[in-house]
Design an enzyme around this catalytic site. Sequence first.
Site, PDB file in Angstrom:
ATOM      1  CD  GLU A 172      -3.165  -0.603   2.104  1.00 43.07           C
ATOM      2  OE1 GLU A 172      -3.168  -0.451   2.925  1.00 43.07           O
ATOM      3  OE2 GLU A 172      -4.475  -1.878   1.938  1.00 43.07           O
ATOM      4  CD  GLU A 291      -4.076  -6.041   3.705  1.00 39.73           C
ATOM      5  OE1 GLU A 291      -4.705  -5.880   4.200  1.00 39.73           O
ATOM      6  OE2 GLU A 291      -2.720  -5.725   3.052  1.00 39.73           O
TER       7      GLU A 291
HETATM    8  O1  AHR Z   1      -5.413  -5.909   7.126  1.00 44.84           O
HETATM    9  C1  AHR Z   1      -4.883  -4.351   7.972  1.00 44.84           C
HETATM   10  C2  AHR Z   1      -4.634  -3.711   7.115  1.00 44.84           C
HETATM   11  O2  AHR Z   1      -5.168  -3.082   6.323  1.00 44.84           O
HETATM   12  C3  AHR Z   1      -3.030  -3.994   6.785  1.00 44.84           C
HETATM   13  O3  AHR Z   1      -1.815  -4.001   7.228  1.00 44.84           O
HETATM   14  C4  AHR Z   1      -2.905  -2.785   5.546  1.00 44.84           C
HETATM   15  O4  AHR Z   1      -2.563  -3.536   4.478  1.00 44.84           O
HETATM   16  C5  AHR Z   1      -4.162  -2.241   5.123  1.00 44.84           C
HETATM   17  O5  AHR Z   1      -4.449  -0.955   4.830  1.00 44.84           O
END
Ligand code: AHR
Length: 503
Positions: A172, A291
């Site tokens: 990210e 994610e």
């Molecule tokens: O999964 C929780 C967080 O969400 C992770 O660390 C990040 O990559 C995202 O913003």
Amino acid sequence: MKASVVANKDFTVGKIDNRVYGAFLEHLGRAIYEGIYEPDHASADQNGMRGDVAKLVKDLNVPVVRYPGGNFVSAYNWEDGVGPREERPTRLDLAWHTSDSNAVGVHEFADWCDSVGTEMMLAVNLGSRGVDDARNFLEYVNHPGGSYWSDLRIKNGRKEPFNVKMWCLGNEMDGPWQVGHKDADEYGKLAANTARAMRMFDSELELIVCGSSNADMASYPDWERIVLEHTYEHVDHISLHMYFANRDKDTPNYLALNHKLERYIETVAATIKQVKSKKRTKHDVYISFDEWNVWYHSNKQDREILDGGNGWPHAPGLLEDIYNFEDVLQVGLVLNSFIRHSDVVKIACIAQLVNVIAPIMTEKGGPAWKQTIYYPYYFASVYGRGTALNLLVNSPGYESNHEDNTPFVDLSSVHNEDDGTLSFFLVNRHGTESIEVDIDLQGFAAGEVIDHQVMTHSRLDAVNTAKNQSEVAPRKGEGAKVADGSLRLTLPPYSYQMVRVKL
Ligand code: AHR
């Protein structure tokens, strides 16, 4: 109410990459410590890994687990997590304002992956570090021996290289919350240089570059275009993230959010094509949706702990969403979207796997149990392997914030040529009406229903807890039948179903 569907054997999306059922584990809260690792737990193995958790993970047949972050990775020194445990330093984790003993590092995690039968996907730190660190980490993990870093790995007890094929180039990096956040140009150049160095070591690696951290990021989809213009030939996937929330207690709009997910995927897929044609290359780049999950139940608790600011606790209970029955429907819908887009989404990771926004929960010294969302993830991962069908769906619908017509019936289907089965994953978005579904099976030999699982509940907010672990669980369905070339079944209001037909 009625809906009709055509499932034609030859009308396919394509072969699903099993890695679309992957997961994610970060050094965050109790995901690692008290999640997979708890040396004092009654079920712990010789490495301190919880056997009860490992069993639940194994049952999910998780093909790949992304590690060690997440935001955590952007200030992580992987060297802290190798060598004798008693000599490992405790570090402050800037992302989550906690401390980390480093009792678990790449060796312990790799052994755990072996024990649960999954592959490891590693992320390098492109926040506080860069090219040099990435190549050292890669040499440590994958080089057979005879060099500084590989010999250190051998000295630390692992003779054979770990042979990790999938590597994320940071996490990210578009997010200002990230240590070492960069703009798209800056990140694109760094990612390209890192990828080039890593490929000099091994040209076969699968590299994943950071796309947008959610579909609402201000620069999206320009971030993807700029980053890909720098990196296209050097990477194999672009990573996307998205979390789903029902903050306004608005179920119809919550359950329409996967339209937004599909537009996000389709927009980035179009950007990939655009850059590809500009580069005049045959090389393909896919999406790694590494994610995704429902995440909103626990934000308050999270903020309270972090804003307390009085210390740097080790493994506090952060982001421990307790999932309800409504979230079963949402997770089923998201997985349907990935199956429908499996021609462009080759990797996807539910975030996360244990305790932190996760399908599995644990109590310290106590039980591990399945959260409600464990089940739709389980059904898709175990039975959703094969060829995704491109279904023709005719269902009544409603107008939502995310689409003019959100069909009440959402489904996906996977044809497994190896075991001769056809699986359907269905969600009824209607809160009060049952829907009779007729699925015309075209081009398939006549078959019979061999498994039918249904999830319903009188309360959308019903949850599973340590004491009541099966409040929300699947039960055997009734009435699904194949006759005259059609599969017919009824979907109760707000329900999730999985039906398997043996051809
Ligand atoms: O999964 C929780 C967080 O969400 C992770 O660390 C990040 O990559 C995202 O913003």
